[in-house]
Design a protein around this motif. Structure first.
Motif, PDB file in Angstrom:
ATOM      1  N   UNK A  26      37.194  48.748  24.434  1.00  0.00           N
ATOM      2  CA  UNK A  26      36.034  48.200  23.741  1.00  0.00           C
ATOM      3  C   UNK A  26      35.182  47.365  24.689  1.00  0.00           C
ATOM      4  N   UNK A  27      33.880  47.367  24.470  1.00  0.00           N
ATOM      5  CA  UNK A  27      32.958  46.414  25.083  1.00  0.00           C
ATOM      6  C   UNK A  27      32.170  45.813  23.929  1.00  0.00           C
ATOM      7  N   UNK A  35      43.456  39.414  17.561  1.00  0.00           N
ATOM      8  CA  UNK A  35      44.758  39.985  17.187  1.00  0.00           C
ATOM      9  C   UNK A  35      45.025  39.967  15.678  1.00  0.00           C
ATOM     10  N   UNK A  36      44.383  39.052  14.946  1.00  0.00           N
ATOM     11  CA  UNK A  36      44.630  38.945  13.509  1.00  0.00           C
ATOM     12  C   UNK A  36      44.282  40.223  12.748  1.00  0.00           C
ATOM     13  N   UNK A  37      43.401  41.041  13.307  1.00  0.00           N
ATOM     14  CA  UNK A  37      43.118  42.332  12.662  1.00  0.00           C
ATOM     15  C   UNK A  37      43.313  43.522  13.598  1.00  0.00           C
ATOM     16  N   UNK A  41      45.813  47.660  13.453  1.00  0.00           N
ATOM     17  CA  UNK A  41      45.271  48.963  13.857  1.00  0.00           C
ATOM     18  C   UNK A  41      46.138  49.596  14.937  1.00  0.00           C
ATOM     19  N   UNK A  42      46.555  48.784  15.900  1.00  0.00           N
ATOM     20  CA  UNK A  42      47.408  49.302  16.975  1.00  0.00           C
ATOM     21  C   UNK A  42      48.717  49.854  16.412  1.00  0.00           C
ATOM     22  N   UNK A  48      46.954  51.202  21.973  1.00  0.00           N
ATOM     23  CA  UNK A  48      46.622  49.871  22.480  1.00  0.00           C
ATOM     24  C   UNK A  48      45.114  49.716  22.486  1.00  0.00           C
ATOM     25  N   UNK A  49      44.639  48.561  22.034  1.00  0.00           N
ATOM     26  CA  UNK A  49      43.207  48.258  22.081  1.00  0.00           C
ATOM     27  C   UNK A  49      42.975  47.252  23.201  1.00  0.00           C
ATOM     28  N   UNK A  50      42.112  47.617  24.134  1.00  0.00           N
ATOM     29  CA  UNK A  50      41.791  46.753  25.263  1.00  0.00           C
ATOM     30  C   UNK A  50      40.313  46.376  25.174  1.00  0.00           C
TER      31      UNK A  50
END
Length: 350
Positions: A26-27, A35-37, A41-42, A48-50
């Motif tokens: 993501x940008x 991290x709370x949401x 999703x992960x 992994x969301x970066x």
């Protein structure tokens, strides 16, 4: 023997390919990958969301045009550059059939022309809000009535402004260039821009720091380096949680604001995962969680049903139409390069 060796190689390769989680890059603006949401999703998608964060719309566009578009899958452009990105081939047109919650989003936000180009739609409205005047209530027992209060000589070295064209728009409002048509803020003449530059140069003695990230402005307040600034509701939210004596207001001139969209980059190699991410982020439950972190208003009205009456009131969701009249949502700036020249001249001046 050869069969057993082949089976072992296959099993090892299969295990390695399955154990390697795909990464969604993501940008986005600060607060949009909390991290709370994001964690849920992960876990749901075994990925992994970066996230990388941008400090301004121009920074986002520069990265996309500078060859970094392929490094990101999802971006969150605001309404001032969403059109440019849509028309410039930097984002992928969306298949709305893959977004089950799309029609739940605010009709007013969905129907704006910001992310429509070539008879296609390139983004989904995500969050929206104003650029309010944030102040230390110990320095201002009452909210400043006008943006012009920032030019008070008694505030020497006590202000912060954003390293963004929003500061140009604010000075233009003080000069009255938003009347009778607020959209004129985004298409000022050379003469008007020169007057804006001079107005901002007159403000420089009061500016202690030009902030570039939300965390930076929050720290400036907490360290008592500044007593007022144009900011985002995110900083107000952070300062309230830290029990800092913070106030937030929209002065009599009103203020500019933004509609952030989520888009999938044209160069993304994880488009199916990106679609799942967009759908997850516009669902009412997630929108409420994003609001809890950022203090921004959700694009999905159903999110307000999950909030307390107090939270609805604080976000002005009980009178959305009246509140939005006080926000001049960013639009495409045809002469953006010239605006940036003016702003850079202000920053460079001693």
């Amino acid at each position: 023997m050869r069969l057993r060796l082949f089976a072992l190689i296959f099993l090892t390769t299969f295990t390695l390919s399955c154990s390697k989680k795909p990464t969604l890059n993501l940008l986005v603006w600060e607060g949009y990958a909390d991290p709370s949401f994001i964690k849920a999703f992960e876990e749901q998608n075994h990925c992994k969301v970066s996230a990388s964060y941008m400090g301004s719309s121009d920074e986002l566009v520069a990265k996309l045009r500078g060859g970094s578009a392929g490094n990101y899958d999802v971006i969150s452009p605001s309404s001032d550059v969403a059109t440019m990105i849509s028309e410039g081939g930097l984002a992928a047109p969306l298949e709305l059939s893959k977004l089950g919650s799309y029609n739940e989003l605010s009709a007013r936000l969905r129907l704006m022309p910001l992310v429509r180009a070539n008879s296609q739609i390139y983004g989904v409205p995500f969050m929206w809000g104003p650029n309010p005047l944030i102040y230390d209530t110990t320095a201002f027992p009452e909210a400043p009535a006008s943006w012009a209060a920032l030019w008070d000589p008694q505030l020497k070295n006590k202000l912060s402004v954003w390293d963004d064209l929003s500061t140009v728009y604010m000075a233009a409002q003080v000069l009255g260039y938003d009347k009778p048509d607020p959209s004129h803020l985004y298409d000022l003449s050379d003469t008007e821009l020169e007057a804006v530059k001079n107005k901002l140069l007159a403000l420089k003695p009061n500016i202690r720091k030009i902030w570039t990230s939300g965390g930076e402005l929050t720290n400036l307040f907490q360290n008592h380096e500044v007593v007022a600034a144009m900011g985002w509701p995110l900083m107000t939210n952070q300062l309230r949680q830290a029990n800092f004596p913070v106030g937030e207001t929209i002065p009599k001139e009103n203020t500019t604001g933004w509609i952030d969209h989520l888009m999938i980059t044209a160069g993304s190699e994880n488009k199916e995962l990106a679609y799942k991410f967009l759908e997850y982020m516009i669902e009412a439950q997630t929108q409420k969680k994003v609001t809890d972190v950022t203090g921004y208003a959700p694009a999905n009205p159903k999110a307000s049903q999950l909030m307390t009456p107090e939270q609805q009131k604080n976000l002005h969701l009980d009178n959305v139409d009246d509140y939005q009249k006080r926000i001049y949502f960013w639009q495409n700036v045809p002469r953006r390069a010239r605006y940036n020249e003016i702003w850079n001249e202000v920053k460079a001046a001693q």
